[in-house]
Design an enzyme around this catalytic site. Structure first.
Site, mmCIF file in Angstrom:
data_model
loop_
_atom_site.group_PDB
_atom_site.id
_atom_site.type_symbol
_atom_site.label_atom_id
_atom_site.label_comp_id
_atom_site.label_asym_id
_atom_site.label_seq_id
_atom_site.Cartn_x
_atom_site.Cartn_y
_atom_site.Cartn_z
ATOM 1 N N ASP A 244 59.309 51.863 51.604
ATOM 2 C CA ASP A 244 59.819 50.544 51.894
ATOM 3 C C ASP A 244 58.780 49.715 53.032
ATOM 4 O O ASP A 244 58.687 48.499 52.488
ATOM 5 C CB ASP A 244 61.281 50.748 52.685
ATOM 6 C CG ASP A 244 62.317 51.266 52.095
ATOM 7 O OD1 ASP A 244 62.040 51.325 50.799
ATOM 8 O OD2 ASP A 244 63.416 51.077 52.532
ATOM 9 N N ASP B 203 62.000 5.698 57.905
ATOM 10 C CA ASP B 203 62.195 6.721 56.772
ATOM 11 C C ASP B 203 63.127 8.001 57.278
ATOM 12 O O ASP B 203 63.259 8.630 56.370
ATOM 13 C CB ASP B 203 60.890 7.268 56.586
ATOM 14 C CG ASP B 203 59.695 6.093 56.065
ATOM 15 O OD1 ASP B 203 60.216 5.133 55.304
ATOM 16 O OD2 ASP B 203 58.489 5.935 56.239
ATOM 17 N N ASP C 73 56.836 8.429 57.300
ATOM 18 C CA ASP C 73 56.145 8.346 58.596
ATOM 19 C C ASP C 73 56.784 7.370 59.473
ATOM 20 O O ASP C 73 57.095 7.733 60.761
ATOM 21 C CB ASP C 73 54.671 7.832 58.411
ATOM 22 C CG ASP C 73 54.652 6.551 57.622
ATOM 23 O OD1 ASP C 73 55.675 5.921 57.453
ATOM 24 O OD2 ASP C 73 53.703 6.123 57.314
ATOM 25 N N ASP D 192 55.116 8.264 49.873
ATOM 26 C CA ASP D 192 54.574 6.818 50.265
ATOM 27 C C ASP D 192 52.989 6.828 49.775
ATOM 28 O O ASP D 192 52.580 7.873 49.228
ATOM 29 C CB ASP D 192 54.498 6.627 51.741
ATOM 30 C CG ASP D 192 54.483 5.182 52.117
ATOM 31 O OD1 ASP D 192 54.607 4.322 51.284
ATOM 32 O OD2 ASP D 192 54.202 5.007 53.379
#
Length: 1023
Positions: free
Chosen positions: A849, A743, A739, A406
């Site tokens: 490891d 949306d 927002d 946006d």
């Protein structure tokens, strides 16, 4: 139901009273601190008879009374709450202790001891335990035959001890990862707006109690069950509870008879979401006393699904396991055919060989290390304002190829300021910046404003001031201002206060509202004039091209009204285009006197049986017509300075930036051009044009457009979803910001849904995988960079772990198959002699490891991390190139290890000196110690090599201090296991002379040399 809410962000505090503002969204710049009494009220005193009576009344309502059939005032009376002030903080604390937190009952936490035991629930561990049993059997047999074996079964003891140590490390690492995720959950804890102590406060949803007055707005998620007592155009989506797909209209009127859950229009329910309007309700049920709580058994949490990366790791482990089983079977078959098994000891030693191969092949701590590295990466993202809700989303972040964003607040500062007002008589500039209401109107050339123009400007800004849900309040600090509501609406309030339009229009009181929606693109309110016999007037604002269609008159000459001509329309639209070209967002303002003091008498208004108007929001066609055009305002929201660099970085990384906005196409194109999203001559595509492309249902034209166009304007929410789906059809990994509540579908459908932390609604945050704490586009790009770095680091330690373990497998396999040539077994000897013991292999894995792999998980990013194209999700984590590295380094490791052992044995191929006559067993112990140590150092050199497939290990050699710390720790521990008597006895080692250390380091360094030679060749091939 879990939602992610207004986390540690300056989001919002108090809300304006429902009857004076009816806000659709509430966003403020500073949070008003909750008073100390709310945070920690005085200790609760023993309840008096009166207090017990009140609690019983409250409990009676929760169990016996149907709030939907009870008058709202009666509900408030039963719950002992004043709807105008809400509960006191002290009373809320008492009720919280009485009724418990507002959360659904969950499964009890797994005890720590059980979590520890879960570390042993692994096929490899079962294999090692089987090896322990076999080792104990061998020891008993040897002792039973009167052999001179060890006094204690050291192999079995060491295997068990190492399993315990590995389990402790795994438990600690997983606990840290859980703490990291828990910290993120706390940052995104859901919150609710309630009325307490006479003020609206934002509290944790878990602290909501029966009797609380909740304040609802568009985008909020309902936190508990409650009885409405005020609502304005309120609609709530209840699909999560009732299955009803269409949002339900809510009204506070008492129901005449009992209704089904979906028809209780005066009730709100936990877990549903507000899609439109505002409202207030008295909470009647929390936690398990809600409707969702009654069906909590259906909401039991399921086990977390393995991530794609974890699935691939499981796949790799299976491949290695199968390969080792095949190798072990081949070795055992070959030994059986060549030598045969003459005794039980031969069988046991052969089985121990198979176990040694399995131990060598699979990195024990891989899953734990992977989880910890992801958790650490997510924590680092949170520190930079990107809150990732799920660990596995990190995998997707680094693969993003398109970011759909946006404009307002994300690409721009979201500091909307009215700078232009255009009326029929002229255009003026409004001075002053920011939200401080300090400024005035002047001519665009700096001259004084004529009186008739001034009157029209005040009328225009007055209409925008009334048709408004925003609010401006003075902050605690002098000169600071608190913004409540949409910044665009607040900019109109600020402008009206600058020219004192608010004083002239303060006489109007709102009585009804037709709220703004993204589909309507306009908002209208009906206000009553206290100085004009109480007559009503409609005030409207919206997109100029949209609002103009509902106007048939225009205000001119300081207050006169005449018909709106076609010439007027064209002139207004040209002005819109002119302002849009200058990057202004435009809003039109209009009004219409209704010439009546009652809504019920407005021509065309529908009323109920009592003669009262029905929902005005559903009668827009009756209200919004024959409007009088006042004028328009030009609002500027400057781009964020840092966004242009972020867009450029995204483009270098092969990540396309797409702007999707509801603004005018020219405004969108201008901002996008300034930010480098498009070239100056490129245009924006509108939602109307998108509809035309997909009108026949053919997606090819639509997909072609979305593959080329990077700016979309005047789009509706459904367009955002279509754009996301189109980009995904083209094979893109799409990040989508949002927002508003509308949306949410697009955000949820995107591969990486990104919700705004400050302006985002609860529903959008729930749908998103990531939340931006600062609403800044640059944060998305930074998150992509961090995601790529995390993925790179995962590949680094996978290359390191697997090549090291493959080296161990080749060492054991080669040592057994070539035992006679290397001098590992003497001529005429019976049985199998393994080059390295299973306990030694376990020790190597424990050293190499955990610490080095974890250190590589926080390796700094390489220079080219944002200079290469995005990775496809279909790409394998361990690709052909990496398998080439793994096998190449594994072979080199095995060769140098076996050569080092051979140099300390009689009869070998590479023996360069005579070995003292100390017996084959002693020689074998020394040779194993050499091979053991060479393999440890070879893997430590490999840790430096594995940081890059192409780049030399000497570039940025000391950039990772944690890696050097892990290497130093491994060396010290290796010295312990060789020189401490108890340990060298347990691990089958013997102290080495100084010259032997030179041999160990020299041979191990061949791994580094071989890796550098390979990288030189690969770099030459790439060029």
């Amino acid at each position: 139901m879990r939602v992610f809410a207004r986390e540690q962000i300056p989001a919002f505090s108090q809300l304006c009273p429902l009857w004076s503002c009816g806000m659709s969204e509430r966003i403020v710049e500073e949070v008003e601190p909750v008073p100390a009494s709310a945070a920690g009220p005085e200790p609760v005193q023993p309840q008096s008879p009166q207090e017990l009576k009140e609690v019983r009344a409250q409990q009676q309502l929760l169990t016996d009374v149907d709030p939907s059939l009870t008058d709202a005032d009666k509900v408030a009376q039963l719950l002992q709450v004043d709807p105008n002030t809400g509960l006191s903080s002290a009373e809320a604390k008492r009720r919280l202790e009485k009724f418990g937190p507002n959360e659904l009952a969950s499964a009890p936490p797994v005890p720590k001891w059980k979590k520890f035991l879960q570390q042993f629930q692994d096929p490899l561990v079962y294999l090692l335990l089987a090896a322990t049993v076999i080792s104990l059997i061998a020891w008993f047999i040897e002792r039973g035959h009167g052999g001179d074996g060890e006094a204690l079964p050291f192999d079995a003891i060491v295997i068990v001890l190492i399993l315990i140590v590995n389990a402790v490390l795994g438990y600690v690492q997983e606990a840290k990862a859980e703490q990291a995720v828990s910290a993120l959950s706390e940052m995104t804890a859901p919150q609710t707006n309630v009325l307490r102590d006479g003020r609206i406060q934002c509290i944790n949803t878990t602290d909501v109690v029966p009797g609380d007055i909740v304040v609802l707005a568009e985008g909020d998620t309902v936190s508990a069950d409650g009885r409405l007592f005020a609502a304005a155009s309120l609609r709530i989506a209840e699909a999560s509870l009732t299955g009803e797909s269409v949002p339900v209209s809510k009204k506070p009127e008492t129901l005449a008879s009992a209704k089904a859950l979906g028809d209780r229009s005066n009730m709100i329910f936990n877990g549903t979401s507000v899609t439109q309007g505002t409202g207030r309700a008295i909470i009647t049920g929390t936690g398990m006393n809600t409707q969702v709580g009654k069906i909590a058994d259906l909401l039991q949490s399921t086990e977390d699904e393995a991530t794609p990366l974890q699935k691939e790791m499981n796949h790799v482990s299976k491949i290695l396991g199968i390969a080792v089983c095949i190798i072990a079977a081949v070795v055992l078959l070959a030994l059986a055919l060549m030598e045969g098994f003459r005794s039980v000891d031969d069988v046991i030693e052969s089985l121990l060989l198979a176990v040694s191969l399995a131990v060598a092949a699979v990195p024990e701590g891989l899953a734990t290390i992977l989880t910890v590295v992801l958790a650490l990466g997510v924590q680092r993202m949170a520190e930079h304002h990107a809150i990732v809700k799920k660990l596995h989303s990190v995998e997707t972040l680094g693969s993003a190829s398109v970011i759909c964003s946006d404009k307002t607040g994300t690409l721009t500062k979201n500091e909307m300021t009215v700078e232009r007002v255009v009326t029929a008589s002229g255009e003026v500039a409004i001075t002053g910046t920011g939200y401080a209401p300090e400024g005035d109107m002047i001519g665009t050339d700096g001259s004084a404003v004529p009186e008739d123009v001034r009157h029209e400007v005040i009328s225009t800004l007055g209409a925008g001031y009334l048709a408004n849900d925003g609010e401006l309040r003075e902050g605690d600090k002098p000169g600071s201002w608190q913004v409540i509501g949409d910044p665009t609406e607040v900019s109109l309030v600020v402008a009206a206060r600058k020219v004192h339009a608010d004083r002239q229009y303060h006489r109007f009181q709102r009585v009804a509202e037709i709220p703004f929606t993204s589909e309507r693109k306009r908002m209208s309110i009906i206000a009553q004039d206290s100085t004009d016999a109480g007559n009503l007037t409609v005030f409207a604002k919206g997109a100029p091209d949209v609002l103009l269609a509902f106007c048939n008159r225009i205000a001119v000459n300081g207050g006169a009204v005449r018909p709106l001509t076609e010439g007027d329309r064209q002139r207004i639209l040209k002005t819109v285009e002119k302002l849009s070209n200058e990057a202004y967002r435009t809003l039109g303002e209009a009004y219409r006197p209704l010439e009546t003091a009652s809504l019920a008498t407005v021509p065309g208004i529908r009323t109920n049986a009592a003669g009262q108007p029905t929902d005005i929001a559903e009668q827009a066609d009756v209200i919004e017509h024959d409007l009088i055009w006042n004028g328009m305002v030009g609002i500027i929201d400057p781009p964020r300075v840092e966004v242009r660099d972020a867009v450029a970085e995204a483009h270098r990384a092969g990540v396309r930036t797409v702007m999707i906005t509801g603004d005018h196409p020219l405004t969108a194109a201008r901002i996008a051009s300034d930010l480098g999203i498009i070239k100056p001559d490129e245009q924006a595509l509108t939602g109307e044009e998108l509809d035309q492309l997909s009108a026949d249902g053919n997606t090819q034209a639509f997909d072609k457009a979305t593959s080329q166009v990077s700016v979309y304007a005047r789009v509706a929410p459904e367009h955002k979803l279509k754009i996301v789906e189109s980009l995904q059809r083209q094979g893109n990994i799409v990040a989508m910001t949002g927002d508003g509540v509308n949306d949410a579908p697009a955000v949820k459908s995107a591969d990486i849904g990104v919700a705004m932390g400050i302006t985002g609604t609860e529903v959008t945050k729930e749908s998103a995988k990531m939340i931006l704490a600062d609403d800044n586009f640059s944060t998305i790009v930074a998150a992509v960079r961090e995601g790529r770095n995390i993925f790179d680091n995962i590949r680094k330690f996978l290359r390191y772990l697997l090549s090291s373990n493959v080296g161990e497998v080749f060492t054991v396999f080669g040592g057994v198959m070539l035992a006679g040539f290397l001098g590992i077994s003497q001529p005429g000897a019976q049985g199998v002699t393994v080059p390295l013991l299973a306990t030694q292999l376990l020790w190597i894995n424990l050293l190499t490891d955990a610490a080095p792999a974890l250190a590589m998980g926080v390796d700094p990013s390489t220079e080219d991390v944002m200079n290469r194209k995005p990775r496809k999700l279909t790409d394998r984590v361990i690709d052909g190139q990496m398998w080439g590295d793994i096998i190449y380094i594994g072979i080199i490791m095995a060769l140098v290890t076996l050569i080092g052992m051979d140099m300390h044995l009689d009869g070998g191929l590479f023996t360069d000196r005579s070995v003292e006559a100390m017996g084959h067993a002693a020689q074998m112990t020394e040779a194993r110690t050499m091979g053991f140590t060479i393999l440890v150092f070879a893997q430590l050199f490999n840790a430096l090599c594995s940081r890059s497939h192409y780049q030399s290990a000497f570039r940025g050699l000391f950039a990772n201090k944690w890696l050097w710390g892990a290497i130093a720790l491994s060396i010290v521990l290796q010295l312990f296991v060789i020189y401490i008597p108890g340990l060298n006895l347990a691990f089958g080692t013997t102290p080495l002379p100084a010259t032997a250390w030179l041999e160990c380091i020299g041979l191990a360094a061949i791994v580094l040399v071989a890796s550098e030679i390979r990288k030189i060749f690969l770099r030459a091939m790439r060029k």
